[in-house]
Design a protein around this motif. Structure first.
Motif, PDB file in Angstrom:
ATOM      1  N   LYS A  51       0.890  -1.163   0.059  1.00  9.76           N
ATOM      2  CA  LYS A  51       0.208  -0.081  -0.037  1.00  9.76           C
ATOM      3  C   LYS A  51       0.771   1.218   0.006  1.00  9.76           C
ATOM      4  O   LYS A  51       1.901   1.252   0.533  1.00  9.76           O
ATOM      5  CB  LYS A  51      -0.885  -0.188   1.318  1.00  9.76           C
ATOM      6  CG  LYS A  51      -1.876  -1.108   1.391  1.00  9.76           C
ATOM      7  CD  LYS A  51      -2.868  -1.226   0.238  1.00  9.76           C
ATOM      8  CE  LYS A  51      -3.720  -2.576   0.507  1.00  9.76           C
ATOM      9  NZ  LYS A  51      -4.504  -2.614  -0.730  1.00  9.76           N
ATOM     10  N   LYS A  52       0.634   2.257  -0.576  1.00 14.35           N
ATOM     11  CA  LYS A  52       1.259   3.439  -0.848  1.00 14.35           C
ATOM     12  C   LYS A  52       0.291   4.760  -0.148  1.00 14.35           C
ATOM     13  O   LYS A  52      -0.779   4.708  -0.553  1.00 14.35           O
ATOM     14  CB  LYS A  52       1.801   3.806  -2.374  1.00 14.35           C
ATOM     15  CG  LYS A  52       2.709   2.645  -2.650  1.00 14.35           C
ATOM     16  CD  LYS A  52       3.114   3.092  -4.093  1.00 14.35           C
ATOM     17  CE  LYS A  52       3.988   1.869  -4.550  1.00 14.35           C
ATOM     18  NZ  LYS A  52       4.595   2.079  -5.950  1.00 14.35           N
ATOM     19  N   LYS A  54      -1.190   8.437  -0.221  1.00 21.41           N
ATOM     20  CA  LYS A  54      -1.720   9.182  -1.238  1.00 21.41           C
ATOM     21  C   LYS A  54      -0.670  10.349  -1.550  1.00 21.41           C
ATOM     22  O   LYS A  54      -0.657  10.824  -2.741  1.00 21.41           O
ATOM     23  CB  LYS A  54      -3.045   9.943  -1.027  1.00 21.41           C
ATOM     24  CG  LYS A  54      -4.413   8.821  -0.788  1.00 21.41           C
ATOM     25  CD  LYS A  54      -4.708   8.333  -2.138  1.00 21.41           C
ATOM     26  CE  LYS A  54      -5.728   7.484  -1.658  1.00 21.41           C
ATOM     27  NZ  LYS A  54      -6.090   6.596  -2.868  1.00 21.41           N
ATOM     28  N   ASP A  55      -0.172  10.919  -0.520  1.00 22.59           N
ATOM     29  CA  ASP A  55       0.775  11.953  -0.910  1.00 22.59           C
ATOM     30  C   ASP A  55       2.373  11.865   0.046  1.00 22.59           C
ATOM     31  O   ASP A  55       2.128  10.708   0.860  1.00 22.59           O
ATOM     32  CB  ASP A  55       0.242  13.381  -0.924  1.00 22.59           C
ATOM     33  CG  ASP A  55      -0.156  13.726   0.690  1.00 22.59           C
ATOM     34  OD1 ASP A  55       0.095  13.009   1.557  1.00 22.59           O
ATOM     35  OD2 ASP A  55      -1.122  14.286   0.719  1.00 22.59           O
ATOM     36  N   GLU A  58       1.134  11.915   3.942  1.00 18.65           N
ATOM     37  CA  GLU A  58       0.289  11.021   4.799  1.00 18.65           C
ATOM     38  C   GLU A  58       1.294   9.854   5.684  1.00 18.65           C
ATOM     39  O   GLU A  58       2.111   9.306   5.261  1.00 18.65           O
ATOM     40  CB  GLU A  58      -0.541  10.190   3.668  1.00 18.65           C
ATOM     41  CG  GLU A  58      -1.512   9.141   4.278  1.00 18.65           C
ATOM     42  CD  GLU A  58      -2.377   8.362   3.411  1.00 18.65           C
ATOM     43  OE1 GLU A  58      -3.098   7.656   3.666  1.00 18.65           O
ATOM     44  OE2 GLU A  58      -2.134   8.644   2.160  1.00 18.65           O
ATOM     45  N   LYS A  61      -3.363   5.616   7.261  1.00 21.98           N
ATOM     46  CA  LYS A  61      -4.799   5.433   6.693  1.00 21.98           C
ATOM     47  C   LYS A  61      -5.784   4.923   7.578  1.00 21.98           C
ATOM     48  O   LYS A  61      -5.338   3.788   8.183  1.00 21.98           O
ATOM     49  CB  LYS A  61      -5.028   4.658   5.325  1.00 21.98           C
ATOM     50  CG  LYS A  61      -6.194   4.868   4.656  1.00 21.98           C
ATOM     51  CD  LYS A  61      -5.836   3.923   3.212  1.00 21.98           C
ATOM     52  CE  LYS A  61      -7.119   4.580   2.339  1.00 21.98           C
ATOM     53  NZ  LYS A  61      -6.703   4.194   0.957  1.00 21.98           N
ATOM     54  N   LEU A  67      -7.678   9.706   5.592  1.00 22.15           N
ATOM     55  CA  LEU A  67      -6.236   9.816   5.756  1.00 22.15           C
ATOM     56  C   LEU A  67      -5.875  10.739   7.181  1.00 22.15           C
ATOM     57  O   LEU A  67      -6.516  11.539   7.399  1.00 22.15           O
ATOM     58  CB  LEU A  67      -5.732  10.694   4.514  1.00 22.15           C
ATOM     59  CG  LEU A  67      -6.002  10.232   3.118  1.00 22.15           C
ATOM     60  CD1 LEU A  67      -5.510  11.062   1.975  1.00 22.15           C
ATOM     61  CD2 LEU A  67      -5.607   8.744   2.891  1.00 22.15           C
TER      62      LEU A  67
END
Length: 88
Positions: A51-52, A54-55, A58, A61, A67
């Motif tokens: 999983k990465k 969003k920016d 962050e 999650k 976020l």
């Protein structure tokens, strides 16, 4: 005397409004370029589950898909059903 007091008050108010962005910018976490997670009591490391974020700011999650940009792990996602993935 009133002119000095008014000038001092205006300067203080301007200082509060113009210094606020600098203070809020200082509260942002440093960017996560290490692609690793430190040990936390809840949630799993997003990097180890492919999983990465969003920016680059962050840090987690939440379980409700919101976020988090929290600097510290304590209380992160506390109003969002807990942490799903950590990115720091």
């Amino acid at each position: 005397m009133r002119a000095r007091l008014a000038a001092a008050t205006a300067a203080a108010v301007a200082g509060v409004f113009f210094s606020a962005p600098a203070a809020s910018a200082a509260t942002l976490p440093s960017t996560n370029t290490a692609h690793r997670c430190v040990h936390h009591t809840t949630g799993v490391c997003g990097w180890t589950h492919n999983k990465k974020p969003k920016d680059k700011y962050e840090t987690a999650k939440c379980k409700d898909a919101s976020l988090s940009y929290s600097r510290h792990s304590q209380g992160t996602c506390s109003h969002h059903h807990g942490v799903r993935y950590w990115f720091k």
